[in-house]
Design a protein around this motif. Structure first.
Motif, PDB file in Angstrom:
ATOM      1  N   UNK A  71       0.837  -1.206   0.000  1.00 51.68           N
ATOM      2  CA  UNK A  71       0.000   0.000   0.000  1.00 51.68           C
ATOM      3  C   UNK A  71       0.868   1.251   0.000  1.00 51.68           C
ATOM      4  N   UNK A  72       1.902   1.254   0.812  1.00 51.29           N
ATOM      5  CA  UNK A  72       2.811   2.411   0.848  1.00 51.29           C
ATOM      6  C   UNK A  72       3.509   2.574  -0.502  1.00 51.29           C
ATOM      7  N   UNK A  73       3.926   1.471  -1.110  1.00 49.86           N
ATOM      8  CA  UNK A  73       4.583   1.525  -2.421  1.00 49.86           C
ATOM      9  C   UNK A  73       3.645   2.083  -3.493  1.00 49.86           C
ATOM     10  N   UNK A  74       2.375   1.690  -3.448  1.00 52.31           N
ATOM     11  CA  UNK A  74       1.424   2.145  -4.461  1.00 52.31           C
ATOM     12  C   UNK A  74       1.089   3.624  -4.310  1.00 52.31           C
ATOM     13  N   UNK A  75       1.070   4.124  -3.088  1.00 47.85           N
ATOM     14  CA  UNK A  75       0.681   5.511  -2.855  1.00 47.85           C
ATOM     15  C   UNK A  75       1.858   6.418  -2.531  1.00 47.85           C
ATOM     16  N   UNK A  76       3.072   6.011  -2.891  1.00 40.30           N
ATOM     17  CA  UNK A  76       4.239   6.859  -2.622  1.00 40.30           C
ATOM     18  C   UNK A  76       4.156   8.105  -3.499  1.00 40.30           C
ATOM     19  N   UNK A  77       4.781   9.208  -3.089  1.00 36.05           N
ATOM     20  CA  UNK A  77       4.643  10.470  -3.820  1.00 36.05           C
ATOM     21  C   UNK A  77       5.115  10.406  -5.278  1.00 36.05           C
ATOM     22  N   UNK A  78       6.138   9.671  -5.599  1.00 36.06           N
ATOM     23  CA  UNK A  78       6.666   9.653  -6.956  1.00 36.06           C
ATOM     24  C   UNK A  78       5.922   8.756  -7.920  1.00 36.06           C
ATOM     25  N   UNK A  79       4.924   8.048  -7.461  1.00 34.87           N
ATOM     26  CA  UNK A  79       4.274   7.063  -8.326  1.00 34.87           C
ATOM     27  C   UNK A  79       3.105   7.623  -9.123  1.00 34.87           C
ATOM     28  N   UNK A  80       2.693   8.841  -8.888  1.00 39.48           N
ATOM     29  CA  UNK A  80       1.524   9.370  -9.593  1.00 39.48           C
ATOM     30  C   UNK A  80       1.784   9.493 -11.099  1.00 39.48           C
ATOM     31  N   UNK A  81       3.014   9.847 -11.497  1.00 36.54           N
ATOM     32  CA  UNK A  81       3.330   9.945 -12.921  1.00 36.54           C
ATOM     33  C   UNK A  81       3.228   8.569 -13.583  1.00 36.54           C
TER      34      UNK A  81
ATOM     35  N   UNK B 252      -0.473   7.624 -13.871  1.00 29.53           N
ATOM     36  CA  UNK B 252      -1.135   8.389 -14.927  1.00 29.53           C
ATOM     37  C   UNK B 252      -0.767   7.850 -16.305  1.00 29.53           C
ATOM     38  N   UNK B 253       0.503   7.499 -16.494  1.00 34.22           N
ATOM     39  CA  UNK B 253       0.939   6.953 -17.780  1.00 34.22           C
ATOM     40  C   UNK B 253       0.256   5.610 -18.055  1.00 34.22           C
ATOM     41  N   UNK B 254       0.177   4.765 -17.077  1.00 35.06           N
ATOM     42  CA  UNK B 254      -0.468   3.461 -17.250  1.00 35.06           C
ATOM     43  C   UNK B 254      -1.968   3.631 -17.491  1.00 35.06           C
TER      44      UNK B 254
ATOM     45  N   UNK C 248      -2.907   4.318 -21.272  1.00 33.27           N
ATOM     46  CA  UNK C 248      -2.513   3.380 -22.321  1.00 33.27           C
ATOM     47  C   UNK C 248      -3.610   3.186 -23.367  1.00 33.27           C
ATOM     48  N   UNK C 249      -4.887   3.026 -22.997  1.00 29.05           N
ATOM     49  CA  UNK C 249      -5.905   2.804 -24.038  1.00 29.05           C
ATOM     50  C   UNK C 249      -6.092   3.986 -24.983  1.00 29.05           C
ATOM     51  N   UNK C 250      -5.662   5.173 -24.600  1.00 29.43           N
ATOM     52  CA  UNK C 250      -5.896   6.368 -25.402  1.00 29.43           C
ATOM     53  C   UNK C 250      -4.666   6.827 -26.175  1.00 29.43           C
ATOM     54  N   UNK C 251      -3.608   6.063 -26.190  1.00 29.51           N
ATOM     55  CA  UNK C 251      -2.368   6.488 -26.849  1.00 29.51           C
ATOM     56  C   UNK C 251      -2.518   6.617 -28.350  1.00 29.51           C
ATOM     57  N   UNK C 252      -3.276   5.737 -28.982  1.00 27.62           N
ATOM     58  CA  UNK C 252      -3.409   5.750 -30.437  1.00 27.62           C
ATOM     59  C   UNK C 252      -4.821   6.155 -30.826  1.00 27.62           C
TER      60      UNK C 252
END
Length: 58
Positions: free
Chosen positions: A26-36, A39-41, A44-48
């Motif tokens: 849970x801490x790993x998933x909500x760490x401050x640096x993980x939002x980017x 968001x990128x993941x 994925x469905x909208x890239x093309x």
């Protein structure tokens, strides 16, 4: 080792290890640096959206 020793281990140390693993995940998933990354993941469905993806066909 008999059943009672294994049961006592599972009720105490194994439960504690699983709880700490869950809290760590849970801490790993909500760490401050993980939002980017999230968001990128999530996008994925909208890239093309403009054109289909090129799959290397001729």
């Amino acid at each position: 080792m008999d059943y009672h020793i294994l049961r006592e281990f599972a009720d105490s140390w194994a439960a504690l290890a699983l709880l700490l693993t869950f809290i760590g995940a849970v801490i790993w998933a909500f760490r401050p640096g993980s939002s980017k990354v999230h968001d990128d993941i999530a996008n994925i469905p909208f890239r093309h959206e403009d054109k289909p993806a090129d799959h290397g066909r001729g």
